[in-house]
Scaffold this motif. Sequence first.
Motif, PDB file in Angstrom:
ATOM      1  N   PHE A   1       0.841  -1.188   0.000  1.00 33.79           N
ATOM      2  CA  PHE A   1       0.000   0.000   0.000  1.00 33.79           C
ATOM      3  C   PHE A   1       0.870   1.230   0.000  1.00 33.79           C
ATOM      4  O   PHE A   1       1.902   1.283   0.664  1.00 33.79           O
ATOM      5  CB  PHE A   1      -0.887   0.021   1.251  1.00 33.79           C
ATOM      6  N   LYS A   2       0.407   2.216  -0.758  1.00 35.67           N
ATOM      7  CA  LYS A   2       1.109   3.486  -0.714  1.00 35.67           C
ATOM      8  C   LYS A   2       0.438   4.336   0.359  1.00 35.67           C
ATOM      9  O   LYS A   2      -0.703   4.098   0.737  1.00 35.67           O
ATOM     10  CB  LYS A   2       1.003   4.188  -2.066  1.00 35.67           C
ATOM     11  N   GLU A   3       1.175   5.333   0.784  1.00 30.28           N
ATOM     12  CA  GLU A   3       0.659   6.199   1.841  1.00 30.28           C
ATOM     13  C   GLU A   3      -0.651   6.871   1.440  1.00 30.28           C
ATOM     14  O   GLU A   3      -1.511   7.137   2.257  1.00 30.28           O
ATOM     15  CB  GLU A   3       1.683   7.292   2.098  1.00 30.28           C
ATOM     16  N   ASP A   4      -0.778   7.171   0.129  1.00 26.09           N
ATOM     17  CA  ASP A   4      -1.980   7.885  -0.304  1.00 26.09           C
ATOM     18  C   ASP A   4      -3.182   6.958  -0.463  1.00 26.09           C
ATOM     19  O   ASP A   4      -4.211   7.367  -0.971  1.00 26.09           O
ATOM     20  CB  ASP A   4      -1.707   8.634  -1.619  1.00 26.09           C
ATOM     21  N   GLY A   5      -3.039   5.730  -0.026  1.00 23.60           N
ATOM     22  CA  GLY A   5      -4.191   4.855  -0.037  1.00 23.60           C
ATOM     23  C   GLY A   5      -4.249   3.946  -1.234  1.00 23.60           C
ATOM     24  O   GLY A   5      -5.090   3.076  -1.337  1.00 23.60           O
ATOM     25  N   ARG A   6      -3.328   4.182  -2.173  1.00 26.68           N
ATOM     26  CA  ARG A   6      -3.381   3.344  -3.365  1.00 26.68           C
ATOM     27  C   ARG A   6      -2.629   2.048  -3.126  1.00 26.68           C
ATOM     28  O   ARG A   6      -1.667   2.002  -2.363  1.00 26.68           O
ATOM     29  CB  ARG A   6      -2.743   4.092  -4.539  1.00 26.68           C
TER      30      ARG A   6
ATOM     31  N   THR B   1      -0.370  -0.829  -4.836  1.00 25.48           N
ATOM     32  CA  THR B   1       0.509  -0.836  -5.995  1.00 25.48           C
ATOM     33  C   THR B   1       0.116  -1.890  -7.018  1.00 25.48           C
ATOM     34  O   THR B   1       0.507  -1.814  -8.158  1.00 25.48           O
ATOM     35  CB  THR B   1       1.973  -1.077  -5.592  1.00 25.48           C
TER      36      THR B   1
ATOM     37  N   ALA C   1       5.880  -2.237 -10.643  1.00 25.45           N
ATOM     38  CA  ALA C   1       6.523  -1.788 -11.871  1.00 25.45           C
ATOM     39  C   ALA C   1       7.866  -2.493 -12.024  1.00 25.45           C
ATOM     40  O   ALA C   1       8.357  -3.161 -11.098  1.00 25.45           O
ATOM     41  CB  ALA C   1       6.712  -0.285 -11.831  1.00 25.45           C
TER      42      ALA C   1
ATOM     43  N   ARG D   1      -8.318  -7.673 -13.787  1.00 29.04           N
ATOM     44  CA  ARG D   1      -8.562  -6.298 -14.256  1.00 29.04           C
ATOM     45  C   ARG D   1     -10.042  -6.031 -14.503  1.00 29.04           C
ATOM     46  O   ARG D   1     -10.701  -6.732 -15.244  1.00 29.04           O
ATOM     47  CB  ARG D   1      -7.745  -6.072 -15.533  1.00 29.04           C
TER      48      ARG D   1
ATOM     49  N   TYR E   1     -14.537   0.842  -9.463  1.00 31.25           N
ATOM     50  CA  TYR E   1     -13.564   1.332  -8.498  1.00 31.25           C
ATOM     51  C   TYR E   1     -13.419   0.280  -7.409  1.00 31.25           C
ATOM     52  O   TYR E   1     -14.416  -0.270  -6.936  1.00 31.25           O
ATOM     53  CB  TYR E   1     -14.042   2.648  -7.881  1.00 31.25           C
TER      54      TYR E   1
ATOM     55  N   SER F   1     -11.156  -0.398  -3.839  1.00 27.49           N
ATOM     56  CA  SER F   1     -10.122   0.036  -2.903  1.00 27.49           C
ATOM     57  C   SER F   1      -9.602  -1.187  -2.166  1.00 27.49           C
ATOM     58  O   SER F   1     -10.310  -1.787  -1.353  1.00 27.49           O
ATOM     59  CB  SER F   1     -10.711   1.042  -1.927  1.00 27.49           C
TER      60      SER F   1
ATOM     61  N   ALA G   1      -7.384  -1.009  -0.016  1.00 28.81           N
ATOM     62  CA  ALA G   1      -7.135  -0.590   1.370  1.00 28.81           C
ATOM     63  C   ALA G   1      -8.341  -0.883   2.257  1.00 28.81           C
ATOM     64  O   ALA G   1      -8.208  -1.463   3.340  1.00 28.81           O
ATOM     65  CB  ALA G   1      -6.787   0.893   1.408  1.00 28.81           C
ATOM     66  N   SER G   2      -9.548  -0.492   1.790  1.00 25.60           N
ATOM     67  CA  SER G   2     -10.682  -0.691   2.685  1.00 25.60           C
ATOM     68  C   SER G   2     -11.018  -2.173   2.834  1.00 25.60           C
ATOM     69  O   SER G   2     -11.514  -2.582   3.875  1.00 25.60           O
ATOM     70  CB  SER G   2     -11.894   0.102   2.210  1.00 25.60           C
TER      71      SER G   2
ATOM     72  N   LYS H   1      -7.425  -3.539   4.785  1.00 23.87           N
ATOM     73  CA  LYS H   1      -7.094  -2.923   6.079  1.00 23.87           C
ATOM     74  C   LYS H   1      -8.309  -2.825   6.995  1.00 23.87           C
ATOM     75  O   LYS H   1      -8.207  -3.019   8.195  1.00 23.87           O
ATOM     76  CB  LYS H   1      -6.528  -1.517   5.855  1.00 23.87           C
TER      77      LYS H   1
END
Lengths: 256, 193, 277, 692, 410
Positions: free
Chosen positions: B56-61, B63, B67, B106, B112, B114, B116-117, B120
Motif C-alpha cells: 500500500f502506498k501512503e496515499d491509499g493506493r 501498488t 513496476a 482487471r 472502483y 479500494s 485498502a478498505s 485494512k
Amino acid sequence: MESNEKKPRYGMVIDLDRCNGCGNCTLACAVENNVPPAHENANERTGITWMRVQKVDNNRPYPENRSVYFPLTCQQCDHHTPCESVCPQKAVEYDTETGIVAQIPVRCLGCRYCMTACPYHARYFNWWDPEWPKGMETALNPDVSTRMRGVVEKCNFCHGRLQAARAKAAVEGRRAIADAEYIPACAESCPTKAIYFGNLADAGSEVSRLAKEKNSFRLLEQLGTEPKVYFRSEQSWVHEQMNAKLKTAEKEKIHG
Amino acid sequence: MKFQFLWFLAGLCVMLFIGWIVFPYALYERREQPLQFSHKVHTETAGMSCDNCHAFKEDGRFTGIPALSKCMECHTDVIGTSPHERTLVDEYVKQNREIPWLVYARQPQNAYFSHASHVKLAGLNCDRCHGPHGTSDSLRTYARNRISGYSRDIWGNSISGIKTASWDGMKMDDCADCHNQHNVPNTCLKCHK
Amino acid sequence: MFPWVYGFAWTPGNIIFLGIFFSVVAIIGATVLISLFRTYRALQVNKTEAIRWDSEFHDLPATSRKCRHELSGEFKQRTCDNGFDCRTCATHAKLIQNKTLNSDDIELPIQLFGFTIPTDRLYHRGHTWVKSDASGIYTVGLDDFASRMVGTPDGIELPAIGSRVQVNGSAWRFKKGESVMRILSPLDGEVVAASDGSDGWYLKIKPLTKEVDTRHLLRDREVAAWFLREFEQLQEKLADPKVGLTLADGGTPVQDFVKAYPGVNWDGILGDVFLEA
Amino acid sequence: MNITRREILRFVGGSALGILLTPVPWKALDDSAIWTQNWPWIPEPVRGESSYKLTSCTLCSASCGLRARCIGNQPVSLSGISAHPLNSGALCSFGIIAHHLRYHPARLSRPCRISGKAGASGSTAMAFDELLLEVAAAINDASASSQTVAIVDGRPGRTASHLFQQFAAGLPNGKYITAGESSLEILGSMFEKPPGPLAYDLDNSKMILSFGVPLLDRWGTPARTARYLQKKSEGKQRIIQVETLQSRTAGMADRWIPIRPGTEAAFALGIAHVILKDKLFRDASKDIAEFETMIAAYPPSAVAEICGVSQDFIRDTAREFSANRPSVAVIDGSANSRHALAAVMALNILVGNVGRKGGVVVHREIPSPVALSKNKMSPISTLDAIPDHSIRAMLIDESLSGSSLPDGLLQKKLTGNGILVSLSPFVTERPFCTQYVIPSPVFLESLAELTGQADRESSSLSLSAPLVPEPAGMVDPIQFIQRLGSAAGVMNIDSGTTEELLKKRMTAIYSEKRGSIFNASNGQTSELKGLTSPDELWNVLFAGGCWMDSPETVRSLPAVRLTSVSTADRIKNIPPESNQLLLLPCAEDVIYRNSEISPLMSKVGQESGLRPSGCKVYLQTATGDALGLTDGCRVMLQTKKGSMQAEVRLDPSMMPDVAAAYSALNQQNIISLCEMNQDASLQPTPVKIQKV
Amino acid sequence: MDKKFISRGVSRTSIGNFGLWISPWALMLVVGLYAVMLCLFKGLNQTNMDNRFAFGLWIYLDLTVIALGAGAFFTGFLLYILKRKELKAVINSAVVIGFICYSGAVGVLMVDVGQPLRAWFTFWHPNVHSMLTEVTFCITCYLMVLAIEYVPVILKNRKIKHVSSMLVFEHELHKLIVVFAAVGTFLSFFHQGSLGGLYGVLIGRPFAFRPALGIWPTTFFLFIISAAAVGPSFILLTTALVSKITGKKLVKPEVYQLLGKISGSILIVYVLLKAIDTLIWINSTSPSLGFSAASFYKFSGFGTWIMFAEIVLCGLVPALMLLNQNIRQQFRWLITAALLACTGIVINRFVMTIQTLALPTLPFDAYMSYVPSWQEVATFLAVLAYGMLVYSFSFRYLTLFPQERELQSL
C-alpha cells in the motif's frame, strides 16, 4: 465508530461576492473528471461543463448595471431529488452515505428524462463521442472513468477524490475521513476562495455555519428540493433577483 | 419413440454440444503471459512476503502489480537459472521496458476498487478474491473474452456462471453479495467511478 | 427485473409493478399458446373445413346471410348466425315442428324467369341440389341458376373417389375466368363417384350414417322464394345503375352469365352466389 | 433419406430449445451489454502510480508555484502550492490546464518556413541546419547593408536574455529589444536617465487607481483577487477602476468609473489638473509650472464632458488618490496609446508614488554570470526607438509566452524583405513577412528560468523543472541563440548547456547572499544565507521553490520631465456620426493567445460563454433596440478599414453607442478594422452596424 | 396482377396507380431512414436538441401519436368488452392505425435515446417509480398486443387464408381476441396515463407539475381521458380521409355518428376536468412553487391564447358539437368537430412537451427556443411515410372495413 457519527451531507457554499468569473472551476472540473474539450460544433447548450459559470446582472442599464458570476453545478438536491426518481433504470442514485446524487453513465440509456427534470440545468448529455487531441488522452485522470456518446453525466462532487480520501484513511486504519481530506477540484482551484466545501451535517463546519447565515440562499428553494449548494452575497439585488427566502428559522430546521 | 422426434432430438443435441463445449472454447481468446513468474519461488526460495511487492502506498493506493523498477531491485542481472529470468533481464530490464502483464483481475475502467478498505478495514485475505495465486508456481494462461474484452476471471471459470470458490468470479453480483452479507451499502458510487 | 438480478429488492413497488407486468406477459403468452394449441388440435382432428366455413360465413355480406325463414316470409328480418346449418338451429326446429313433408306439396318443376327448378330434390344455399336414389346413394348437382353462372367452366377440380365431404365443406371447385370457386357440399359422406357435370350431376355421395339429417336443405316452396331472391340480387348487381333493372321478366336467361355480361365484377357476384367471402 | 420441410422444422425447433438450454444466449447478452458499456474506441485513462511533483509555471512572469499530480511520469492535473509566497495556491485559468499545451493541435514538430506575403501562406518543413543557414545569410546581408538585426525578448532578465544581448552586441547593427510592461517603460523614459527596472508594488499599496487594467482577473498574479478581498475586508486596500466596460475587475472594485472609450488620457489629465490646482502633489518637479499651464485645458468640467462622467468623480478620485498614500496609478500598456500611458504615469510622479513602497518601485538586478563574463552585452532598447522599415531580420523568443507585441508594430519596423525568426512551440503565422519558426519545448518539458515580477515589491527567480521528456528536435532559447550565433559568425556568446549556465547563475545568486528562499517541499520561507551551498539553492528551486530578492533600499531618483506628457488633441472624445457607433476592440487573452492555451479552454469560451468566443459584438440593449438588432442576430461591422461579420449580444452593462467587439480564433482579427495610432495602439473607431 | 390478394367483391385501383401513390411515401421513408442512420451512427448531435431542450420534436411526436392511436384500444374496449357491435366496422382499421402509431413511436424512441443498445436495461433494472418505466413496459407490452391483434387481420388476406393452418390459427386467435382487448385496455390505461405523468411529476418544471392523486399526478388521468376522447375522433377522421381518397363508402353513416358521439361524451368530461385542473394549478400549485401562472404566459410565442385554443376552441367547442345530434348528422360539421378535438390534443401535447421546456425556471434563465434539424424532421416524416405505407398496403390487401363490400354494391 462511524455509526456513532451522523452521516455526512456534503455541500457547498459559494460566495458570489468573491467570484471573479475566471473559469478555473470549470476547467479544473473538466481536468479532474475527464471531460473532453469542446467538439467543434458544440456551444453553450450542447457542451459539457459540470461546473459552469454564468454571469447574472441586475438588468439595469449602464452605468447602474451590476453583475455577479454564478458558478453553477449539480445542486445535489437532498429531497425529492428531481432527477433521481425519473430515471427509468436507476442510473441516477441518491447516495445515502454522503448525500451526493450520483449519475452512473454506464447504466444510462440516454433518454434525457433526467435533464428535463432538473431545473438547474446541471445535467449534460454527450452529444458527441469524447475526443481529445492526439496524446492528450494520456493525461486523463485514472480515478474517473471516461464516458461515451449518448449518455448523461454531471457533477458528483469529485467523487473520485472522496474515494481516494477514503482509501488513504483506510490505509491508516480509519473509517471516517476528516473534512480537510476531501475537497472537490472546483473548490480547490478557485483562486479567490469563493467556494467553501464541507459537511453540512456537521454543525461545527464552516459550510454549515455559512449556509445558515442570513446572506445565504439556495436556488429555487420554493420547489422544496433542498439543494446542498448554497450561494451567498451581500448585494441586496442578488437576493431580490433570486427571490430567495431568507428565513433563518427554516434553514435551521433543515440542518439543525 | 416416434421417429419424427429424432430430428428434434438431433437439433437439441447439436446445440447443446455447441452451447456447452464449442461456445465456451470459442468465446475466449487465450494469451500467454509475457513471462513466467513463480510466486512460489519468490516467497519460499527468496523468502519474500506478499507486501514486498504488493504494498500500500501512503496515499491509499495499492501498488497492484509492481513496476519493473521493483523487479530491478534484484534482477538487474541474471541471478538464477530460469530461462524466463533471462528473458526478463534481456528484454525488459536492459531495455528498461515495462512488462506487459495480463492482469487476471482487471476490472472495467468504470469500476472502483479500494484494496485498502477491503484489506485494512474489512480484513480480507488476498486469497478471498485472488485464490491461491500467491502460492502458484506458474502463471495461468490468460483468457480474454472476445465480446466484452475482459478477463475470464471476472465472469468466473464456469461457463454457467456457477461459483465454486469465493475467488471464482469478480462480477458486480459477486461484489454485491459480499457487501450484502456484511451489511455494507451497495450504492453505485461505492464501486463505480 | 428478476429477484436474482443485481439491484433487485422486494419493495412493495417492485412487487406490485413487476407482478402486474409478469401477469400481463403471462396472460398474453398463455392466450397465444392456447390459440396455437387449439389450432394444432383443430388441424389434427380435421376441423378445417368447418372452421373455414364458419370463418367465411361471418365474412359474407349480411345480405348473403338471410335466414331461410326470412325468405319464406316467416320473419321480417333475420340474419342467420348458424352458418346455414339448420340442423343445430333451435328456431328452425321449432318452426318446422308442425310442418312435415307433405307429398301433396310436390309439384312439377317450377319455372321461374326461364330457370327450371325441379322440386324432386333438396337444395343447398350454395346452389347445389341433392337427390337420393333407392340404394341410399345421394346425387349432387348444380341448380339451373348456378349452372348458368358457371356456364362452361375454365376448369373443374373434383374430389377423389373415396374422399370424405362434409356439410358446408368444400365439395369441388370450378375455375371461371379469374375466379376459382369452391362449391359447398350439401351432405356429409363419402364420394363414390364424380363427374364433370355433363350428365347433370357432379358427385355421388354415400352417407356415413343410415339416417341422413337433411333439415338444413331447402325444400318445397322455400326453394322458389329463395330462388327469387337470389335472382333479384343478381339482377341488382348486374343492373346498370343508370338504367335500373334490365333483366325483368320474360326472356330466357342466357346459358353463361359470365360470358354474357363482361365487365361486371363477377368475382364478387360468384362469391355471393356460392357463399365465398 | 428424404428430408422434408417438416423435418427441417423439427430440427430447427430442437436447436432452438437446445440453445436456450445452453449459456450461449445469456452469456452473449451479458457480454454484449458489457461491450455497450465500454466502447473500445473511447480512450481509457492510463493506470499507474500516482505522485505529486512540484514546479513553477512558465506561462507568464507571475511564476506561480504549482503541484503536478502525475500518473507515472505523466502530469494529469495541476494545482497551486498554497504556501507559495508568489501565488498563495492560486493559479490562473491558463495555468491550471497548462499540462495540456504539450498536446495542442497547433504544436510545431519541425522547423519550418512560412511564406505568407502573397496572402496564400504556405509552410515548408526544413532541417534546423538548413534554416540556420538561410537566417545567417539574411543576418550577414543585414550587416553588409547596415540594416538592423533585432532580437526581441518578452521575458528580459533570464540567462537566455543575457545571451541575446551578447548576440546583439556581436553584430554591427544588432539591437536587443524588450517588450516588457510598456506603462513602466514610459515611466522610465520620463526620467532624465533610466532609474533601473521599475515595477508596481501592488501588494503594499493602499489605493490602486487602475485605468482598465484587469487587476482582479488576469493581470499579474492570480492570487491578487484573494489578497485584495482580504485587504478590502480589513480596510487596507481600495481599487478604483476607470474603464468603459464593466469588466470583472470593474465589478469587484470598490468603485467603477465608467468613461467613454479612448478618454483615459483626458481623465488622467483631469485628475492631474485637480491635484495641481488643489496643491495635492508631493514631488515638485522642476517643470511643474510648465506642466500646469500645459494641462490648463483639462479642468474637471471639460474632462467630465469628454469622458462622460460627473465632475465630482474626477475631484473625488484626485483627492482619494493623493490622500491614500501609498497609492499607485496603473494602466494597461497594450490597449492604450503612449500618450495615455504618460498621462497616467504623470499622476504617480505628481503624488510621489515613484520609488516608494506601495507605489512604483525600482527592482534590483538579479545576479547573472553572463553579465559578469568578458563578453559585451548590448543595451536594452525598445521597438519605439527603432526607425520604421529598418529591421532586416527580427528574432523573437516566444518559447515562453510573454506580453505579445502588436503585429502592426512589427510590420512597420520590418524592411520589405525583412524576415522574422521565431522560437515557438506553436505555429504562429504572421502574414506580412517570411517567417521561420523553430519548435521549442513547452511548459513541463524543459528546464526554464523565470524572473521578473512587474507587480511585486521585489523581483524573484524560480526554475521550471522538466517533468516529461521533450519531443525530438526541440530547441530551447539558449541553444537557439548559441547555434544561431555560430551560424551567423557571432562568436561572443557564452557557451555551456542550459543547465550549466543556470547552475552558474545559482552560484552567482548564492554568492550575493541576499533575499529569501521558499522551499516548496516543506512550505517554509527562509533567508538565503541559511543555505549551505549553491547546489542546495539549485535543488530547492528545481523542486518548485522560489528565490525572492530583498527590496531595493530607497535611493534618490533621477530628475523627471513631466512635460514629456503630450496633450495632443487625439485624446479628446470622438463623437461618432449618426448611425455610427464607437468600435471598442476587446483584447481577451483567449483571442491573442490561441495557441498558448489548452484545448480545454473551449469549456469556458465555446461551451459556457464565460469568455467571449467567436466574433461577437456587445451592445447596450437600448442601442441594439434602436438599431433594430436582437440578441444573437448576425451583423456586418463596417469601418473605413474594412468589414467583418459578428454576432450581436445585447448587454445592459454596455455603454450606449459603443460596440465592444471580440474576434474569433483563427479568423480575421477585429483589430484589422481599427484605426491605429502612430505607436500602433488602437484608436476607438467609428463603426457602422448592419444586420445581415 | 395482384388480384388474388385483394379481397373478393371490393375494387381496388390498378397496381400502377397504387405504385404511383406509394412511391412518394417510399421515398420519404428512404430519406427518413437515412436520417435515422445518421442519428444512430453519428449520434444525436445530428439533432438540434441540446442540454436545455433535451426533449424535442420526437418526444412530442411520440406523445401525440400515442394519444391519437388510442382509438385502437378504446374501440377494442367498446367493441369486445362493452359489445358495441357497430364498431366492428372500424375495428380492423383502428388496430392497424394503433399498430402504426405505437410501432412508429417505439421506433422513434429507439432513435431518440442515446444508447439504443442499452434500451433493454430498463427491463433489467427497472426503477418502478419512474413514469418512463411504466411507459416503457406498457408500450412494449401493448405493441405486442397490437401486433397480435394485427395478425388475424393479415391472416384473413384472401391468399393467406387458403392455407389451412393460417385460417385455423386466425380463427382460434380471434376467438380469444377479447383477452387481448382487455389486456390492451389495461395497458393503454396505464401508459396513456404515465405519458401524462411524465411531465406532471416534474417538480423542477412548475409549468407542468401537478399535485398527485394517489401516486399519480392529475395529468395521468387527464391524459387517459383525453386519449380516450380523441381516439374515436381520429378513427372517424382517418376513415373519412380514406373514404375521400379512395372514393368509396367504407362504413355506414351511423358508425361515423356513433364514433362522434362517443368522442363528444368523453371530451366534455375531459374539458371539465381539465378546466378544474387548470384552475387549481393557477391558484394553488404554481404559486406554491414560487411562480405566478401569469409569468408563464408573458412570452411572445406562448400567450394565454394557447390555453384558450387548447381548452375552449379545441376542447369545449368540439365536445358540444359532437354532443348535438343535428350537428353530428351533418357530415361536414362532424368532421370539423373531430378535427378540432384532435387539434386540441395535439396542442395539449405540444404545451406539455415543448412549452414546458421552453419556459425558464431559474431566475436568470432565458426563454428558450428550439427548431428541429432536418434529420429530426425527416425521421418524423419517415414515421408518417411508414404509417402511410403500412396503411395503404393493409387497405389494399386486407379487409379493414368489412362493410365496404356491402356498401359498394348498394
